[in-house]
Design a protein around this motif. Sequence first.
Motif, PDB file in Angstrom:
ATOM      1  N   PHE A  13       0.821  -1.211   0.000  1.00 58.47           N
ATOM      2  CA  PHE A  13       0.000   0.000   0.000  1.00 58.47           C
ATOM      3  C   PHE A  13       0.856   1.263   0.000  1.00 58.47           C
ATOM      4  CE2 PHE A  13      -2.663  -3.236   2.112  1.00 58.47           C
ATOM      5  CZ  PHE A  13      -3.716  -3.268   1.207  1.00 58.47           C
ATOM      6  N   ASP A  14       1.985   1.217   0.689  1.00 54.56           N
ATOM      7  CA  ASP A  14       2.875   2.364   0.792  1.00 54.56           C
ATOM      8  C   ASP A  14       4.262   1.984   0.283  1.00 54.56           C
ATOM      9  OD1 ASP A  14       0.888   3.950   1.978  1.00 54.56           O
ATOM     10  OD2 ASP A  14       1.396   3.208   3.976  1.00 54.56           O
ATOM     11  N   THR A  15       5.013   2.980  -0.136  1.00 54.05           N
ATOM     12  CA  THR A  15       6.338   2.740  -0.705  1.00 54.05           C
ATOM     13  C   THR A  15       7.256   2.024   0.284  1.00 54.05           C
ATOM     14  OG1 THR A  15       6.050   4.803  -1.919  1.00 54.05           O
ATOM     15  CG2 THR A  15       8.244   3.851  -1.916  1.00 54.05           C
ATOM     16  N   VAL A  16       7.109   2.341   1.563  1.00 49.90           N
ATOM     17  CA  VAL A  16       7.968   1.735   2.578  1.00 49.90           C
ATOM     18  C   VAL A  16       7.798   0.214   2.636  1.00 49.90           C
ATOM     19  CG1 VAL A  16       6.355   1.910   4.520  1.00 49.90           C
ATOM     20  CG2 VAL A  16       8.825   2.134   4.930  1.00 49.90           C
ATOM     21  N   ASP A  17       6.681  -0.297   2.107  1.00 50.97           N
ATOM     22  CA  ASP A  17       6.439  -1.737   2.113  1.00 50.97           C
ATOM     23  C   ASP A  17       7.361  -2.504   1.172  1.00 50.97           C
ATOM     24  OD1 ASP A  17       4.287  -1.502   3.919  1.00 50.97           O
ATOM     25  OD2 ASP A  17       2.873  -1.097   2.293  1.00 50.97           O
ATOM     26  N   PHE A  18       7.923  -1.788   0.170  1.00 49.08           N
ATOM     27  CA  PHE A  18       8.755  -2.513  -0.796  1.00 49.08           C
ATOM     28  C   PHE A  18      10.065  -1.805  -1.131  1.00 49.08           C
ATOM     29  CE2 PHE A  18       5.241  -0.271  -2.870  1.00 49.08           C
ATOM     30  CZ  PHE A  18       5.914   0.631  -3.673  1.00 49.08           C
ATOM     31  N   SER A  19      10.373  -0.728  -0.419  1.00 48.50           N
ATOM     32  CA  SER A  19      11.643  -0.038  -0.668  1.00 48.50           C
ATOM     33  C   SER A  19      12.162   0.589   0.611  1.00 48.50           C
ATOM     34  CB  SER A  19      11.460   1.051  -1.733  1.00 48.50           C
ATOM     35  OG  SER A  19      12.652   1.788  -1.880  1.00 48.50           O
ATOM     36  N   GLU A  20      13.355   0.190   1.011  1.00 47.12           N
ATOM     37  CA  GLU A  20      13.962   0.734   2.223  1.00 47.12           C
ATOM     38  C   GLU A  20      14.378   2.192   2.049  1.00 47.12           C
ATOM     39  OE1 GLU A  20      17.941  -0.019   5.027  1.00 47.12           O
ATOM     40  OE2 GLU A  20      17.289  -1.546   3.573  1.00 47.12           O
ATOM     41  N   SER A  21      14.880   2.531   0.876  1.00 49.77           N
ATOM     42  CA  SER A  21      15.364   3.893   0.627  1.00 49.77           C
ATOM     43  C   SER A  21      14.310   4.811   0.022  1.00 49.77           C
ATOM     44  CB  SER A  21      16.583   3.858  -0.306  1.00 49.77           C
ATOM     45  OG  SER A  21      16.215   3.421  -1.598  1.00 49.77           O
ATOM     46  N   GLY A  22      13.185   4.237  -0.371  1.00 52.56           N
ATOM     47  CA  GLY A  22      12.159   5.012  -1.046  1.00 52.56           C
ATOM     48  C   GLY A  22      12.306   5.012  -2.551  1.00 52.56           C
ATOM     49  N   VAL A  23      13.314   4.308  -3.049  1.00 51.71           N
ATOM     50  CA  VAL A  23      13.651   4.280  -4.476  1.00 51.71           C
ATOM     51  C   VAL A  23      13.228   2.942  -5.071  1.00 51.71           C
ATOM     52  CG1 VAL A  23      15.594   4.300  -6.111  1.00 51.71           C
ATOM     53  CG2 VAL A  23      15.582   5.855  -4.139  1.00 51.71           C
ATOM     54  N   VAL A  24      12.852   2.971  -6.334  1.00 58.18           N
ATOM     55  CA  VAL A  24      12.629   1.743  -7.094  1.00 58.18           C
ATOM     56  C   VAL A  24      13.393   1.895  -8.407  1.00 58.18           C
ATOM     57  CG1 VAL A  24      10.960   0.279  -8.270  1.00 58.18           C
ATOM     58  CG2 VAL A  24      10.360   1.320  -6.073  1.00 58.18           C
ATOM     59  N   GLY A  25      14.342   1.006  -8.652  1.00 55.79           N
ATOM     60  CA  GLY A  25      15.130   1.109  -9.869  1.00 55.79           C
ATOM     61  C   GLY A  25      16.615   1.238  -9.600  1.00 55.79           C
ATOM     62  N   HIS A  26      17.339   1.800 -10.570  1.00 58.61           N
ATOM     63  CA  HIS A  26      18.791   1.858 -10.518  1.00 58.61           C
ATOM     64  C   HIS A  26      19.289   3.280 -10.802  1.00 58.61           C
ATOM     65  CE1 HIS A  26      18.911  -2.548 -10.372  1.00 58.61           C
ATOM     66  NE2 HIS A  26      17.918  -2.500 -11.253  1.00 58.61           N
ATOM     67  N   PRO A  27      19.189   4.161  -9.827  1.00 53.17           N
ATOM     68  CA  PRO A  27      19.553   5.569 -10.054  1.00 53.17           C
ATOM     69  C   PRO A  27      21.008   5.792 -10.426  1.00 53.17           C
ATOM     70  CG  PRO A  27      19.163   5.145  -7.716  1.00 53.17           C
ATOM     71  CD  PRO A  27      18.679   3.936  -8.459  1.00 53.17           C
ATOM     72  N   THR A  28      21.913   4.881 -10.074  1.00 51.04           N
ATOM     73  CA  THR A  28      23.323   5.075 -10.425  1.00 51.04           C
ATOM     74  C   THR A  28      23.532   5.012 -11.944  1.00 51.04           C
ATOM     75  OG1 THR A  28      23.844   2.712 -10.213  1.00 51.04           O
ATOM     76  CG2 THR A  28      24.115   4.087  -8.237  1.00 51.04           C
ATOM     77  N   GLU A  29      22.555   4.488 -12.681  1.00 52.17           N
ATOM     78  CA  GLU A  29      22.673   4.366 -14.125  1.00 52.17           C
ATOM     79  C   GLU A  29      22.163   5.604 -14.863  1.00 52.17           C
ATOM     80  OE1 GLU A  29      20.849   0.700 -15.334  1.00 52.17           O
ATOM     81  OE2 GLU A  29      22.004  -0.495 -13.890  1.00 52.17           O
ATOM     82  N   GLY A  30      21.738   6.604 -14.120  1.00 47.39           N
ATOM     83  CA  GLY A  30      21.285   7.840 -14.745  1.00 47.39           C
ATOM     84  C   GLY A  30      22.449   8.680 -15.240  1.00 47.39           C
ATOM     85  N   SER A  31      22.173   9.587 -16.184  1.00 45.40           N
ATOM     86  CA  SER A  31      23.206  10.479 -16.699  1.00 45.40           C
ATOM     87  C   SER A  31      22.579  11.770 -17.191  1.00 45.40           C
ATOM     88  CB  SER A  31      23.978   9.821 -17.849  1.00 45.40           C
ATOM     89  OG  SER A  31      23.175   9.740 -19.014  1.00 45.40           O
ATOM     90  N   LYS A  32      23.367  12.824 -17.171  1.00 49.67           N
ATOM     91  CA  LYS A  32      22.885  14.118 -17.665  1.00 49.67           C
ATOM     92  C   LYS A  32      22.587  14.053 -19.156  1.00 49.67           C
ATOM     93  CE  LYS A  32      24.051  19.042 -17.717  1.00 49.67           C
ATOM     94  NZ  LYS A  32      25.042  20.072 -17.290  1.00 49.67           N
ATOM     95  N   ALA A  33      23.426  13.363 -19.907  1.00 53.00           N
ATOM     96  CA  ALA A  33      23.217  13.252 -21.353  1.00 53.00           C
ATOM     97  C   ALA A  33      21.884  12.585 -21.662  1.00 53.00           C
ATOM     98  CB  ALA A  33      24.359  12.468 -21.996  1.00 53.00           C
ATOM     99  N   ALA A  34      21.573  11.518 -20.932  1.00 55.19           N
ATOM    100  CA  ALA A  34      20.286  10.845 -21.139  1.00 55.19           C
ATOM    101  C   ALA A  34      19.140  11.768 -20.760  1.00 55.19           C
ATOM    102  CB  ALA A  34      20.233   9.560 -20.319  1.00 55.19           C
ATOM    103  N   GLY A  35      19.330  12.528 -19.689  1.00 54.16           N
ATOM    104  CA  GLY A  35      18.297  13.462 -19.256  1.00 54.16           C
ATOM    105  C   GLY A  35      18.023  14.545 -20.285  1.00 54.16           C
TER     106      GLY A  35
END
Length: 254
Positions: free
Chosen positions: A200-222
């Motif tokens: 029901f809430d994000t805390v139920d499935f994410s300890e950090s509040g994140v879902v996915g792989h943020p380290t794979e982000g980049s300014k160029a892609a953005g």
Amino acid sequence: MSLLHEHTTTTARDDLANTDVALLPTGSVEQHGPALPLGTDFMAAQAVAHTVSDREDVVCLPTIPVGVSEHHRQFDGTLWTAPETFENYIGDIVASIASHGVQKVVVVNGHGGNSGALQRVARRLRREEIAFAVPWNWWSGIGEILDDEFGVGITHADEIETSMLLAIAENLVREAALEDAEAGAGETWGKDVHGANVGFDTVDFSESGVVGHPTEGSKAAGERLLSESSEELDALIDWLCERKMADLWSEEHR
């Protein structure tokens, strides 16, 4: 494109007389893990809306920052309003600009949690022939780019949102915290048990509040996301401009 809040009442009268479409950016103020700012969603929506600044037939309304985000309530800093409150508030704002003669509106949205309320109010406004308000998420229509850059669709505070924020507000991304964000991230949105959604809430499935792989982000892609999203928004505005209100009211509009 003009910004409504920068006008005086007299200059607004003249500008709105020559305006075909209003943009209303919406988003949220909610947790996006330890690396991204609380305003990620409304900042992204606002940035995309402002990319069509060269159009003289568009007015941009002030951004609505707080949305339907109670499912993030366990994380500090999150603000939220009830879906019904959000729906009615957006409806009042759209009706306001429609009363000044601009009945075609694109709600440029940056938060998935707002979608249900936006769809409901859009249907009501059309049914009552107040305005034709199109809910439009900034990531809509750019699925090929998302697949090409990331191989996945958008989730939450992930590589896609990280990339967008690196492009529009790099100074607000805590890059040193991206690894911690990913270490505590959920792999998918939600939690299912025997076919039932119990996340029901994000805390139920994410300890950090994140879902996915943020380290794979980049300014160029953005920057690519911003550019492609801008093209889709520009095309949507063209579509609206080409249609008469009588056709948009019709149940058989195309």
